[in-house]
Design an enzyme around this catalytic site. Structure first.
Site, PDB file in Angstrom:
ATOM      1  N   GLY A 179       0.806  -1.220   0.000  1.00 52.22           N
ATOM      2  CA  GLY A 179       0.000   0.000   0.000  1.00 52.22           C
ATOM      3  C   GLY A 179       0.833   1.261   0.000  1.00 52.22           C
ATOM      4  O   GLY A 179       1.658   1.469   0.886  1.00 52.22           O
ATOM      5  N   GLU A 187     -17.910  18.143   2.981  1.00 54.98           N
ATOM      6  CA  GLU A 187     -17.131  18.867   1.973  1.00 54.98           C
ATOM      7  C   GLU A 187     -17.714  18.697   0.578  1.00 54.98           C
ATOM      8  O   GLU A 187     -17.791  19.658  -0.199  1.00 54.98           O
ATOM      9  CB  GLU A 187     -15.655  18.437   2.042  1.00 54.98           C
ATOM     10  CG  GLU A 187     -15.037  18.926   3.357  1.00 54.98           C
ATOM     11  CD  GLU A 187     -13.580  18.580   3.575  1.00 54.98           C
ATOM     12  OE1 GLU A 187     -12.955  19.198   4.434  1.00 54.98           O
ATOM     13  OE2 GLU A 187     -13.062  17.673   2.889  1.00 54.98           O
ATOM     14  N   GLY A 244      -0.255   4.426   0.364  1.00 50.62           N
ATOM     15  CA  GLY A 244      -1.006   5.561   0.915  1.00 50.62           C
ATOM     16  C   GLY A 244      -0.100   6.383   1.823  1.00 50.62           C
ATOM     17  O   GLY A 244       1.129   6.289   1.752  1.00 50.62           O
TER      18      GLY A 244
END
Lengths: 453, 453
Positions: free
Chosen positions: B38, B197, B40
């Site tokens: 990963g 948002e 991220g």
């Protein structure tokens, strides 16, 4: 032909669409309706010049954006994102009075009944302008059409970008020497501006970007091969430009093979007209375009997949249909085979038709189209371009700066100009290309169950 | 637990991958191999801090880019292009010695034999770090999973952008009042930062952009409805922030319904927990996430779809596997249910694990992870945000400027920072959003034959 004949009064036609066909809703108006097919250079130039006229203008396009095609190759080679070279049509044309946009593919023109049939329904017109441009010409070769990468639309450029990057990712984990060779080779077919520019941009990637991205690959084994069927590159430009282009391409390590064509391609091996073959997973097809028009036009008004028009861009044998841009074939003394399929011609024809429609509304005679050739140019890569300006021919850094300047001012909209400029400055000083992203993995057509998204 | 127990010497393990399984090629090395799953926030922070260590580092990710998830909603709402919030992993990590990237989905961890199985083959490891983050949690509701729009990945954000624009294009030509209502309504489920948002950004689009784009639609009939299952928005923030968020959302014409859940959704009508329903073609699902990990982990080390780790981020009951970021569930006195699934936790855990691996290499004892909460914030739209900083709570223009500043400096890479900043300046002064492009038409899952591209 008398002037009276070519300036019919614009009157509001009767709605001839049969009651059985779904009509596309549009506000009612007292004005005659001008329907324009295609939001390319020709179409949007025309719309912009028709503001404040007693006309209802309806523009159809299958996309909701205009594409600045001359820079499409930079999207394919990870230099720019689509928003840099595309602008929403609604935004670009929002100031035009009585203007409506409808996103739809147009299927058939019913000229006798004066309506068009689209994927979202039918719409009648009083006057129709066909500005549907061109599409990739595979010259009937199915194997190439199935496996090659065309470069005429933004999704195609993104597919090519993803494919090239996926290919190198796969190359890092292959143990098969043949497969590795196919993955490292890129073949570009067609030595016109698109072919030359994409080959040069790939050369830059090979030189400046890929080796540090893929330290476990040996880029001495990456071959970028540009094939051209005729005996020189950039056939539309001067011999000087052709020679210079070859010289510059060599600096970016691009191999140029002239008088060579591809006869078939199965996704793995390209067979060439000289009997040899090249192993490659990536064959970019920039070898030609052809007109792209809806059904319904009489065959007598079509020649070489383009629509025959008179000097006023009026479709032969039709009173109320015009064709402008790439799709229009206007034979004249200077251009016996029609004008080149280039943005400047499209823009100038859009402008001229706008003026003629205004004249028509004032019952004045139309003026014939006259192409003003401002010259032509192609870039090869960093600091390298060729320019033909009248009798002037030059190359190198100055040509490259002119190329950049002309392209920057030609992009529509200040925002796009700003983004392209920032990206170019960034790429120039960092030797980097920022958009090496595989956002949507490319799935080859023959594997994708024909779903095109 | 003694320190000796938690600091095993890093030694090069035996290659346990069976001869029958295809091995992913990787250069041979004398160093032990650290495999990270990963790219991220947690994964790339860890890699960046492990430079110049006697380790071979291999990072796996299904994408070739890192995603700055906090701004994903701006891609979905036509404010930014993907290249603004994504950066190629190879580029970001090219300076790390002994580092290799492999693009592949990881399927299974074989902890006993110390290798992982991926879509491109198998690879053995000496030490493994799971940083696979989280994915959308539909809480087992199939109807919602099929028809709703999640917002966790860039292709999902682009799908949502295309869908919203296609929807308005279709709305201009519909004659069915019910259909028009469905097309004009947008429902957002989940009142956390993402939901708030995206709702605010849609409110801005409704106010400043859409009416001039679609002059033939009446935007008084466009409803943006934010649903939240609990009794307040932004549950992770202060009561002050919750109240302010509702107030600001009202200014952008967003309707907030608290203590309301969606029970089912068929793509046309959302059924609500209070017995009412909303007609909508667009339901955005931001109601929750859950851990996303490969198979092979013992059920005893999993709780609520997250991986149980000790205070050193070491996976419970495993010696040589770590988990960091969203996927890791570390129970502590201050966080009895684990840390919030947020970027700052992921970054701090990546940093701490890097330090601990270095300590391990020097046979020093590891240090437990301690989360330093720097506060939290959410933006609603132009000039409107809420910020909790320790005991300090504030909203409005100043909060909005802090929000922008923090997000700008958090984006990785100067190029992305520059592009995001330019876009924000442009959007702010022109009230425009530049990327209203339907590049790839969105085809609903249930129509697309399950081809995901």
């Amino acid at each position: 032909m008398s002037f009276a004949n070519i300036t019919p009064a614009i009157t509001k036609g009767m709605l001839m669409v049969s009651e059985h066909i779904k009509k596309i809703p549009i506000p009612e108006t007292e004005y005659p309706r001008l329907v324009i097919l295609g939001g390319g250079f020709a179409g949007i130039t025309l719309v912009k010049k028709l503001s404040n006229l007693p006309l209802q203008i309806v523009l159809f396009d299958r996309n909701n954006y205009h594409t600045f095609q001359p820079l499409l190759y930079q999207v394919a080679t990870a230099g720019l994102e689509p928003d840099s070279i595309a602008g929403p049509l609604r935004k670009q044309l929002e100031s035009i009075k009585n203007f409506y946009f409808r996103m739809a593919e147009v299927h058939v023109i019913h000229a006798k009944e004066k309506y068009i049939e689209t994927e979202i329904g039918a719409m009648s017109y009083d006057h129709l302008v066909i500005a549907t441009g061109s599409r990739t010409n595979f010259f009937g070769n199915d194997s190439i059409m199935t496996h090659a990468f065309p470069l005429k639309q933004i999704p195609q450029a993104l597919d090519l970008r993803s494919h090239i990057l996926q290919n190198f990712e796969a190359a890092t984990v292959t143990t098969d020497a043949d497969q590795l060779e196919s993955m490292m080779n890129i073949v570009i077919v067609g030595g016109g501006p698109t072919g030359v520019e994409v080959a040069g941009a790939l050369g830059e990637l090979k030189k400046n970007v890929l080796p540090s991205d893929y330290p476990d690959l040996d880029f001495d084994h990456m071959n970028i091969i540009l094939l051209e069927g005729t005996s020189r590159l950039l056939g539309g430009m001067s011999e000087f430009a052709s020679r210079k282009a070859i010289k510059y391409l060599k600096k970016f390590d691009v191999q140029v093979r002239l008088s060579t064509m591809v006869t078939s391609y199965d996704g793995l091996v390209a067979e060439l007209s000289n009997g040899s073959s090249i192993k490659t997973h990536t064959l970019i097809w920039a070898a030609g375009v052809k007109g792209n028009y809806p059904d319904g036009i009489a065959p007598t008004s079509i020649e070489k997949a383009r629509l025959l028009v008179d000097e006023y861009n009026r479709l032969l044998d039709y009173d109320d249909i015009y064709a402008i841009g790439d799709i229009a074939l206007m034979k004249s003394k200077d251009y016996p085979y029609g004008h080149p399929m280039l943005a400047p011609v499209a823009i100038q024809q859009g402008n001229n038709l706008a003026k003629n429609l205004k004249r028509m509304l004032k019952s004045k005679p139309m003026k014939p189209f006259q192409y003003y050739d401002k010259g032509s140019m192609a870039t090869i890569g960093r600091n390298k371009a060729v320019v033909d300006l009248g009798k002037l021919r030059f190359g190198g850094l100055f040509a490259w700066m002119i190329w950049m300047f002309v392209h920057l001012i030609s992009i529509i909209g200040f925002r796009n100009r700003l983004i392209v400029f920032s990206n170019w400055v960034w790429n120039y000083f960092t030797y980097d290309k920022g958009t090496r992203l595989i956002i949507r993995k490319f799935i080859p057509k023959h594997k994708a169950n024909d779903v095109t998204v």
